[in-house]
Design an enzyme around this catalytic site. Structure first.
Site, mmCIF file in Angstrom:
data_model
loop_
_atom_site.group_PDB
_atom_site.id
_atom_site.type_symbol
_atom_site.label_atom_id
_atom_site.label_comp_id
_atom_site.label_asym_id
_atom_site.label_seq_id
_atom_site.Cartn_x
_atom_site.Cartn_y
_atom_site.Cartn_z
ATOM 1 N N ASN A 118 1.134 -1.559 0.226
ATOM 2 C CA ASN A 118 -0.178 0.039 -0.129
ATOM 3 C C ASN A 118 0.426 1.849 0.051
ATOM 4 O OD1 ASN A 118 -2.402 -1.272 -0.091
ATOM 5 N ND2 ASN A 118 -2.216 -1.362 2.545
ATOM 6 N N HIS A 135 -13.541 -1.798 6.890
ATOM 7 C CA HIS A 135 -12.872 -2.779 7.700
ATOM 8 C C HIS A 135 -13.168 -3.809 8.166
ATOM 9 C CE1 HIS A 135 -8.617 -3.065 9.090
ATOM 10 N NE2 HIS A 135 -8.539 -3.483 7.218
ATOM 11 N N GLU A 158 -16.002 4.029 3.093
ATOM 12 C CA GLU A 158 -14.376 4.288 2.926
ATOM 13 C C GLU A 158 -13.899 4.887 2.136
ATOM 14 O OE1 GLU A 158 -11.959 0.653 3.052
ATOM 15 O OE2 GLU A 158 -12.850 0.363 5.057
ATOM 16 N N SER A 205 -10.739 -1.111 0.828
ATOM 17 C CA SER A 205 -9.320 -1.557 0.465
ATOM 18 C C SER A 205 -9.059 -2.781 -0.409
ATOM 19 C CB SER A 205 -8.712 -2.043 2.167
ATOM 20 O OG SER A 205 -9.871 -2.803 2.313
ATOM 21 N N ASP A 249 -13.700 6.752 6.714
ATOM 22 C CA ASP A 249 -12.094 6.095 7.048
ATOM 23 C C ASP A 249 -11.660 6.067 4.943
ATOM 24 O OD1 ASP A 249 -9.738 4.352 6.651
ATOM 25 O OD2 ASP A 249 -11.279 2.163 7.406
ATOM 26 N N HIS A 259 -7.171 4.599 2.682
ATOM 27 C CA HIS A 259 -6.570 3.980 1.011
ATOM 28 C C HIS A 259 -6.907 5.250 0.178
ATOM 29 C CE1 HIS A 259 -5.904 0.002 1.837
ATOM 30 N NE2 HIS A 259 -6.682 -0.348 2.371
ATOM 31 N N LYS A 308 -0.260 3.832 5.168
ATOM 32 C CA LYS A 308 -0.365 3.730 3.459
ATOM 33 C C LYS A 308 -0.224 5.042 2.581
ATOM 34 C CE LYS A 308 -4.165 1.262 4.536
ATOM 35 N NZ LYS A 308 -3.056 -0.447 5.293
HETATM 36 C C1 LIG Z 1 -9.919 0.305 4.803
HETATM 37 C C2 LIG Z 1 -8.621 0.459 6.024
HETATM 38 N N1 LIG Z 1 -9.003 0.766 7.471
HETATM 39 C C3 LIG Z 1 -7.427 1.183 8.410
HETATM 40 C C4 LIG Z 1 -7.156 0.046 8.170
HETATM 41 C C5 LIG Z 1 -5.571 -0.551 9.429
HETATM 42 O O1 LIG Z 1 -4.408 0.365 9.312
HETATM 43 P P1 LIG Z 1 -3.088 0.421 9.259
HETATM 44 O O2 LIG Z 1 -2.918 -0.472 8.557
HETATM 45 O O3 LIG Z 1 -2.812 1.349 9.702
HETATM 46 O O4 LIG Z 1 -3.793 -0.531 11.027
HETATM 47 C C6 LIG Z 1 -6.504 -1.049 6.604
HETATM 48 C C7 LIG Z 1 -5.287 -1.265 6.357
HETATM 49 O O5 LIG Z 1 -5.258 -2.306 5.333
HETATM 50 C C8 LIG Z 1 -7.898 -0.548 5.688
HETATM 51 O O6 LIG Z 1 -7.775 -1.047 4.413
#
Ligand SMILES: Cc1ncc(COP(=O)(O)O)c(C=O)c1O
Length: 402
Positions: free
Chosen positions: A55, A141, A181, A185, A210, A213, A247
């Site tokens: 990422n 997520h 989101e 993801s 969220d 990404h 990311k």
């Molecule tokens: C949409 C989404 N939110 C949160 C996270 C978690 O983030 P972190 O990798 O900083 O724990 C991810 C992790 O891949 C994600 O894809």
């Protein structure tokens, strides 16, 4: 003979089940990869691999200027925060990063955590309780789901990216918030933030996004001083925004952004914040340096976008069926989990490393290759990836119209 414990038996049974379903997960050990080469290559078991699975969208995890920034901030602040933020773990490095994030997104205040996963879980379980109804996109997520479950709130899911579904739930429930989101993801598609925001505002429901990404991969940074240029992922449309630093920023950590009242509430109530060692100040300073680096290097986002277009164009020319994403996340749905693993393995033998994503991360029957693009891929890297895909993909996934 000592009796095997019930836990040992449970662990062994679970392993057998996962193995029989082709869902057993294993870690892959990577060799050190000197930072001087900014390339996306790495070495695994002696073989050079092209990385199409991280990422690290702007290639910043390997940016020498940021490695130097990390070293300098460690000299200034030490390598660890040494305590929770409410004890002695909150430094000027954290404050400066919070200020910068607010300036870029338009939110009043920010709270830093060590990962996006803990930012999501702590936000959900601190903000909501069993008196709340919360609406969420079907594909949010795992960290959001876990936090909601722990909160005790009633949560209702609407079909992925369905405005009708969201509106129906908003009309039939007295909801506290709607969660989605910015960029999903596993599918790489974007939520209709502007439309969801309108629906939520009309009902007095908070919109929580969220932005793991999306953050850093669009143009909001480039004109951060000019608030009129804030894009869709900002405070004008979103009540609470979660951004991650692991990311596009290439480092580690996360922030919850929202009103001052929300952040004050979290400071006093969020157990992950109160009872956990603060993100190290060196990491906070690094994330700030990364944000500034992106602002000063708008060519990175442009290169990422041109790599996405190149990848999609070359896939179309090779007859490779993609999923219609316009972002750095390009899923190629295979369906069967074992077949997906086999294809990923064959790609590895050709020096191309892509993510093989299986249930429960994605729904049953939609196992997929998750191909991610980065600004640090060269045109030759992308051409090599597509030549390898063309070699290993079964015919039914090729020669299909886009
Ligand atoms: C949409 C989404 N939110 C949160 C996270 C978690 O983030 P972190 O990798 O900083 O724990 C991810 C992790 O891949 C994600 O894809």
């Amino acid at each position: 003979m000592p009796q095997p414990s019930s836990l040992e038996a449970k662990i062994a049974a679970r392993k057998r089940t996962l193995e029989s379903q082709g869902l057993l997960r294993r870690r892959q050990l990577l060799s050190p990869h000197p930072i001087e080469s900014k390339s996306t290559q790495f070495v695994h078991q002696g073989q050079v691999m092209l990385n199409f699975s991280s990422n690290d969208y702007l290639g910043l995890s390997r940016e020498p200027a940021l490695a130097r920034a990390l070293y300098q901030s460690a000299l200034k602040y030490g390598v660890g925060s040494g305590a929770s933020p409410l004890v002695t773990g909150y430094s000027e490095a954290h404050f400066a990063l919070e200020q910068k994030l607010c300036q870029q997104t338009g939110h009043e205040a920010a709270l830093l955590l060590s990962s996006g996963f803990s930012a999501n879980t702590t936000l959900m379980k601190t903000l909501f309780d069993k008196t709340d109804v919360v609406l969420a996109d079907k594909l949010v997520h795992a960290s959001i789901i876990d936090g909601l479950k722990e909160s005790g709130a009633e949560f209702k899911r609407f079909l992925h990216n369905s405005l009708e579904g969201a509106e129906r739930l908003l009309n039939t429930h007295s909801a506290a918030a709607l969660i989605t989101e910015s960029v999903f993801s596993m599918d790489g598609d974007k939520a209709p933030i502007a439309e969801l925001s309108k629906l939520c505002r009309a009902k007095g429901v908070w919109l929580i996004v969220d932005d793991a990404h999306g953050f850093g991969t669009d143009t909001q940074f480039i004109n951060a001083e000019d608030t009129s240029k804030h894009n869709a992922t900002d405070a004008e449309q979103i009540d609470v925004q979660i951004v991650t630093f692991g990311k596009a920023l290439g480092c580690q950590g996360a922030a919850i952004l929202g009103s001052q009242a929300l952040i004050d509430f979290l400071v006093s109530n969020a157990r992950e914040y109160i009872y956990s060692t603060a993100l190290s100040p060196a990491n906070a300073a690094l994330a700030l340096a990364s944000l500034e680096y992106i602002e000063q290097h708008s060519e990175l986002v442009e290169k990422l976008n041109s790599n996405i277009s190149l990848f999609k164009g070359l896939c179309a020319a090779a007859g490779i069926k993609l999923h219609g994403s316009d972002t750095a996340i390009q899923p190629l749905v295979i369906g069967d989990a074992q077949q997906t693993m086999d294809i990923a393995l064959r790609l590895k033998s050709l020096g191309v490393w892509v993510g093989a994503i299986r249930p429960p991360t994605v729904p049953q029957g939609s196992a997929r290759l998750r191909i991610t693009l980065s600004a640090s891929h060269s045109e030759a890297d992308i051409a090599h990836c597509i030549a390898a895909l063309a070699k290993v993909l079964p015919d039914e996934l090729k020669n299909a119209a886009q």
